[in-house]
Motif scaffolding. Structure first.
Motif, PDB file in Angstrom:
ATOM      1  N   HIS A  16      -6.191 -24.397  35.510  1.00 48.35           N
ATOM      2  CA  HIS A  16      -6.384 -23.220  36.337  1.00 48.35           C
ATOM      3  C   HIS A  16      -6.430 -21.968  35.457  1.00 48.35           C
ATOM      4  CE1 HIS A  16      -4.861 -26.318  39.033  1.00 48.35           C
ATOM      5  NE2 HIS A  16      -5.362 -25.637  40.050  1.00 48.35           N
ATOM      6  N   LYS A  17      -6.640 -20.840  36.083  1.00 50.10           N
ATOM      7  CA  LYS A  17      -6.715 -19.561  35.378  1.00 50.10           C
ATOM      8  C   LYS A  17      -5.509 -19.359  34.461  1.00 50.10           C
ATOM      9  CE  LYS A  17      -6.793 -14.558  36.215  1.00 50.10           C
ATOM     10  NZ  LYS A  17      -6.799 -13.504  37.246  1.00 50.10           N
ATOM     11  N   GLY A  18      -5.798 -19.011  33.203  1.00 51.26           N
ATOM     12  CA  GLY A  18      -4.727 -18.741  32.251  1.00 51.26           C
ATOM     13  C   GLY A  18      -4.168 -19.973  31.567  1.00 51.26           C
ATOM     14  N   GLU A  19      -4.741 -21.146  31.857  1.00 48.34           N
ATOM     15  CA  GLU A  19      -4.264 -22.381  31.235  1.00 48.34           C
ATOM     16  C   GLU A  19      -5.283 -22.874  30.204  1.00 48.34           C
ATOM     17  OE1 GLU A  19      -1.519 -24.273  34.790  1.00 48.34           O
ATOM     18  OE2 GLU A  19      -3.599 -24.949  34.571  1.00 48.34           O
ATOM     19  N   LYS A  20      -4.790 -23.666  29.259  1.00 47.60           N
ATOM     20  CA  LYS A  20      -5.683 -24.201  28.233  1.00 47.60           C
ATOM     21  C   LYS A  20      -5.228 -25.593  27.827  1.00 47.60           C
ATOM     22  CE  LYS A  20      -3.356 -22.496  24.027  1.00 47.60           C
ATOM     23  NZ  LYS A  20      -3.525 -21.697  22.781  1.00 47.60           N
ATOM     24  N   ILE A  21      -6.099 -26.256  27.085  1.00 44.01           N
ATOM     25  CA  ILE A  21      -5.768 -27.564  26.536  1.00 44.01           C
ATOM     26  C   ILE A  21      -6.381 -27.675  25.153  1.00 44.01           C
ATOM     27  CG2 ILE A  21      -7.789 -28.772  27.498  1.00 44.01           C
ATOM     28  CD1 ILE A  21      -5.875 -31.127  28.061  1.00 44.01           C
ATOM     29  N   ILE A  22      -5.668 -28.307  24.241  1.00 42.81           N
ATOM     30  CA  ILE A  22      -6.168 -28.543  22.892  1.00 42.81           C
ATOM     31  C   ILE A  22      -6.192 -30.052  22.661  1.00 42.81           C
ATOM     32  CG2 ILE A  22      -5.737 -28.219  20.422  1.00 42.81           C
ATOM     33  CD1 ILE A  22      -4.387 -25.572  21.099  1.00 42.81           C
ATOM     34  N   GLU A  42     -18.494 -22.538  19.504  1.00 42.92           N
ATOM     35  CA  GLU A  42     -17.700 -21.973  20.596  1.00 42.92           C
ATOM     36  C   GLU A  42     -18.611 -21.301  21.604  1.00 42.92           C
ATOM     37  OE1 GLU A  42     -13.597 -19.373  21.076  1.00 42.92           O
ATOM     38  OE2 GLU A  42     -14.839 -19.090  19.288  1.00 42.92           O
ATOM     39  N   VAL A  43     -18.353 -21.562  22.878  1.00 39.46           N
ATOM     40  CA  VAL A  43     -19.198 -21.028  23.951  1.00 39.46           C
ATOM     41  C   VAL A  43     -18.331 -20.559  25.116  1.00 39.46           C
ATOM     42  CG1 VAL A  43     -21.146 -21.465  25.497  1.00 39.46           C
ATOM     43  CG2 VAL A  43     -20.968 -22.737  23.346  1.00 39.46           C
ATOM     44  N   PHE A  44     -18.694 -19.392  25.667  1.00 35.13           N
ATOM     45  CA  PHE A  44     -18.080 -18.948  26.912  1.00 35.13           C
ATOM     46  C   PHE A  44     -19.072 -19.231  28.032  1.00 35.13           C
ATOM     47  CE2 PHE A  44     -17.058 -15.995  30.308  1.00 35.13           C
ATOM     48  CZ  PHE A  44     -15.676 -16.158  30.421  1.00 35.13           C
ATOM     49  N   PHE A  45     -18.629 -19.958  29.063  1.00 32.77           N
ATOM     50  CA  PHE A  45     -19.475 -20.336  30.193  1.00 32.77           C
ATOM     51  C   PHE A  45     -19.089 -19.519  31.424  1.00 32.77           C
ATOM     52  CE2 PHE A  45     -19.362 -24.057  27.473  1.00 32.77           C
ATOM     53  CZ  PHE A  45     -20.665 -24.551  27.504  1.00 32.77           C
ATOM     54  N   ASN A  46     -20.094 -18.947  32.070  1.00 34.61           N
ATOM     55  CA  ASN A  46     -19.908 -18.314  33.374  1.00 34.61           C
ATOM     56  C   ASN A  46     -20.818 -19.074  34.331  1.00 34.61           C
ATOM     57  OD1 ASN A  46     -19.299 -16.681  35.504  1.00 34.61           O
ATOM     58  ND2 ASN A  46     -19.987 -14.777  34.564  1.00 34.61           N
ATOM     59  N   VAL A  47     -20.254 -20.079  35.000  1.00 32.61           N
ATOM     60  CA  VAL A  47     -21.044 -21.058  35.741  1.00 32.61           C
ATOM     61  C   VAL A  47     -21.301 -20.608  37.175  1.00 32.61           C
ATOM     62  CG1 VAL A  47     -21.101 -23.439  36.592  1.00 32.61           C
ATOM     63  CG2 VAL A  47     -20.203 -22.943  34.310  1.00 32.61           C
ATOM     64  N   LEU A  48     -22.566 -20.690  37.568  1.00 31.72           N
ATOM     65  CA  LEU A  48     -22.950 -20.361  38.936  1.00 31.72           C
ATOM     66  C   LEU A  48     -22.400 -21.416  39.889  1.00 31.72           C
ATOM     67  CD1 LEU A  48     -24.817 -18.243  40.435  1.00 31.72           C
ATOM     68  CD2 LEU A  48     -26.536 -20.051  40.450  1.00 31.72           C
ATOM     69  N   HIS A  49     -21.790 -20.974  40.986  1.00 32.68           N
ATOM     70  CA  HIS A  49     -21.162 -21.891  41.943  1.00 32.68           C
ATOM     71  C   HIS A  49     -22.212 -22.731  42.668  1.00 32.68           C
ATOM     72  CE1 HIS A  49     -17.803 -23.155  44.525  1.00 32.68           C
ATOM     73  NE2 HIS A  49     -18.703 -23.179  45.496  1.00 32.68           N
ATOM     74  N   ASP A  50     -22.007 -24.063  42.674  1.00 28.94           N
ATOM     75  CA  ASP A  50     -22.896 -24.976  43.392  1.00 28.94           C
ATOM     76  C   ASP A  50     -22.151 -26.298  43.594  1.00 28.94           C
ATOM     77  OD1 ASP A  50     -24.824 -26.645  44.430  1.00 28.94           O
ATOM     78  OD2 ASP A  50     -26.412 -25.943  43.097  1.00 28.94           O
ATOM     79  N   VAL A 100     -17.475 -26.674  39.063  1.00 28.05           N
ATOM     80  CA  VAL A 100     -18.413 -26.355  40.140  1.00 28.05           C
ATOM     81  C   VAL A 100     -18.900 -24.921  39.986  1.00 28.05           C
ATOM     82  CG1 VAL A 100     -18.673 -26.064  42.624  1.00 28.05           C
ATOM     83  CG2 VAL A 100     -17.473 -28.063  41.729  1.00 28.05           C
ATOM     84  N   GLY A 101     -17.981 -23.995  39.784  1.00 25.94           N
ATOM     85  CA  GLY A 101     -18.327 -22.603  39.550  1.00 25.94           C
ATOM     86  C   GLY A 101     -17.112 -21.876  39.029  1.00 25.94           C
ATOM     87  N   THR A 102     -17.134 -21.447  37.792  1.00 24.77           N
ATOM     88  CA  THR A 102     -15.956 -20.829  37.176  1.00 24.77           C
ATOM     89  C   THR A 102     -16.351 -20.242  35.829  1.00 24.77           C
ATOM     90  OG1 THR A 102     -13.682 -21.264  36.456  1.00 24.77           O
ATOM     91  CG2 THR A 102     -15.281 -22.982  36.060  1.00 24.77           C
ATOM     92  N   SER A 103     -15.408 -19.611  35.144  1.00 23.99           N
ATOM     93  CA  SER A 103     -15.670 -19.085  33.800  1.00 23.99           C
ATOM     94  C   SER A 103     -14.587 -19.588  32.853  1.00 23.99           C
ATOM     95  CB  SER A 103     -15.710 -17.553  33.813  1.00 23.99           C
ATOM     96  OG  SER A 103     -14.501 -17.006  34.271  1.00 23.99           O
ATOM     97  N   PHE A 104     -14.998 -20.020  31.680  1.00 27.09           N
ATOM     98  CA  PHE A 104     -14.064 -20.636  30.750  1.00 27.09           C
ATOM     99  C   PHE A 104     -14.667 -20.662  29.349  1.00 27.09           C
ATOM    100  CE2 PHE A 104     -16.825 -23.642  32.697  1.00 27.09           C
ATOM    101  CZ  PHE A 104     -17.182 -24.540  31.703  1.00 27.09           C
ATOM    102  N   ASN A 105     -13.817 -20.895  28.370  1.00 21.60           N
ATOM    103  CA  ASN A 105     -14.219 -20.906  26.966  1.00 21.60           C
ATOM    104  C   ASN A 105     -13.990 -22.300  26.381  1.00 21.60           C
ATOM    105  OD1 ASN A 105     -14.964 -18.733  24.793  1.00 21.60           O
ATOM    106  ND2 ASN A 105     -13.499 -20.068  23.750  1.00 21.60           N
ATOM    107  N   THR A 160     -11.339 -18.052  34.919  1.00 21.64           N
ATOM    108  CA  THR A 160     -11.325 -18.008  36.390  1.00 21.64           C
ATOM    109  C   THR A 160     -11.642 -19.393  36.929  1.00 21.64           C
ATOM    110  OG1 THR A 160     -13.689 -17.456  36.600  1.00 21.64           O
ATOM    111  CG2 THR A 160     -12.145 -15.607  36.440  1.00 21.64           C
ATOM    112  N   GLY A 161     -11.137 -19.680  38.136  1.00 22.60           N
ATOM    113  CA  GLY A 161     -11.470 -20.941  38.789  1.00 22.60           C
ATOM    114  C   GLY A 161     -10.674 -22.124  38.268  1.00 22.60           C
ATOM    115  N   ILE A 162     -11.246 -23.325  38.482  1.00 20.42           N
ATOM    116  CA  ILE A 162     -10.600 -24.575  38.095  1.00 20.42           C
ATOM    117  C   ILE A 162     -11.577 -25.404  37.263  1.00 20.42           C
ATOM    118  CG2 ILE A 162      -9.492 -26.700  38.910  1.00 20.42           C
ATOM    119  CD1 ILE A 162      -8.856 -25.256  41.514  1.00 20.42           C
TER     120      ILE A 162
END
Length: 320
Positions: A215-221, A156-164, A181-186, A200-202
């Motif tokens: 989008h923010k607050g959404e997930k997929i399994i 399991e990894v949490f990513f905080n991706v730099l926008h580019d 492109v640039g967002t944070s997600f698990n 955050t982000g898409i």
């Protein structure tokens, strides 16, 4: 998959059977689609050059063959001279030769990052930040500043991706591709199941031909049997426990709490009585506390009892 067949596919000269074979190959893995896009770019460049070049097709082929032989590896097969587009292909081969020979001697390799019994937080070469939960294996392309490609083997990894915008960030998880492109997600990949939760982000998730935007607050399994991507709302913040050091329970059902505690403590808590599965909790537990202490709090709150049975911890209603 041969380069000859890919060129025929680009020129729409494949038979129905050949076209299906190429499409199946593209759908089989994100890496195949990525290779095809690179090949397509080279092909498009060759078409522009072909209008300005009077290169001799046979001479170009011989020069390419010599380069390929120097690398001691058969890179492509010669296209049959019956194709009218041989001269264009010759230009393509000259361009591809340099790229292929370079790839042989300087292949794209991946640098591993692992987390054993502790959380591992690191910065990637582009400035993006990753936080690895325990027992996680991750790797990133060594030329990451140009190729933001990551493989998640397990964990399991949490990513905080730099926008580019110019360099999308791509994560491969088995047959699943996560593009941002640039967002944070698990992202969690355990027991043949992958879960993506957006903070955050898409985030775009693709599986074969199917793609979905989260989008923010959404997930997929996504399980092994999943054939269609369906997003849902993320109902709690428990995915965040390894970063926040807290299990935040806000009207959280017991079955969900047990699920996360088993993962965090590598334990086997079993809800013995189905009637208590959906009892809810409003409290905050610390990850620094022992499993016994946290279970004690849960049992006192819900009037339950915990009984050990070999490696299992059985939860049931307190009858005393």
């Amino acid at each position: 998959m041969t380069d000859e067949l890919l060129i025929k596919f680009l020129l729409k000269e494949t038979s129905e059977e050949e076209g299906i074979a190429v499409q199946n190959w593209l759908d089989a893995a994100p890496s195949n689609a990525k290779h095809f896009e690179q090949f397509k770019q080279i092909w498009n460049s060759s078409k522009k050059l072909s209008t300005q070049s009077n290169v001799n097709g046979d001479e170009a082929w011989l020069r390419f063959k010599q380069r390929a032989s120097a690398a001691h590896q058969p890179l492509v097969r010669r296209i049959k001279p019956t194709y009218q587009w041989l001269k264009i292909a010759a230009v393509l081969f000259l361009i591809a030769a340099a790229w292929s020979v370079y790839s042989i001697f300087s292949p794209v390799s991946y640098t591993p990052i692992t987390a054993g019994n502790t959380i591992n937080k690191q910065l990637l070469p582009d400035g993006s930040e990753v936080t690895l939960n325990k027992n996680t294996q991750l790797s990133y392309a060594t030329n990451f500043k140009k190729n933001r490609s990551v493989h998640l083997q397990q964990g399991e990894v949490f990513f905080n991706v730099l926008h580019d915008k110019t360099r999308p960030f791509v994560i491969d998880v088995d047959k699943i591709a996560v593009l941002v492109v640039g967002t944070s997600f698990n992202v969690k990949h355990l027991n043949h199941q992958t879960e993506v939760i957006v903070e955050t982000g898409i985030v775009k998730v693709s599986l074969g031909k199917d793609e979905i935007a989260l989008h923010k607050g959404e997930k997929i399994i996504i399980k092994n049997t999943t054939d269609k991507l369906v997003k849902m709302q993320s109902t709690d913040q428990l995915y965040n426990y390894y970063r926040s050091n807290e299990f935040v329970l806000n009207n959280t059902p017991l079955w969900r709490v047990v699920e996360v505690l088993n993962e965090a403590y590598n334990s086997e808590i079993v809800i013995k009585d189905p009637a208590i599965r959906d009892l809810t909790l409003f409290t905050t537990l610390k990850t620094t506390a022992s499993l016994a202490d946290n279970l004690k709090t849960i049992c006192l709150t819900l009037d339950l009892k915990s009984v050990r049975n070999e490696n299992q911890l059985l939860l049931s209603k307190n009858t005393k």
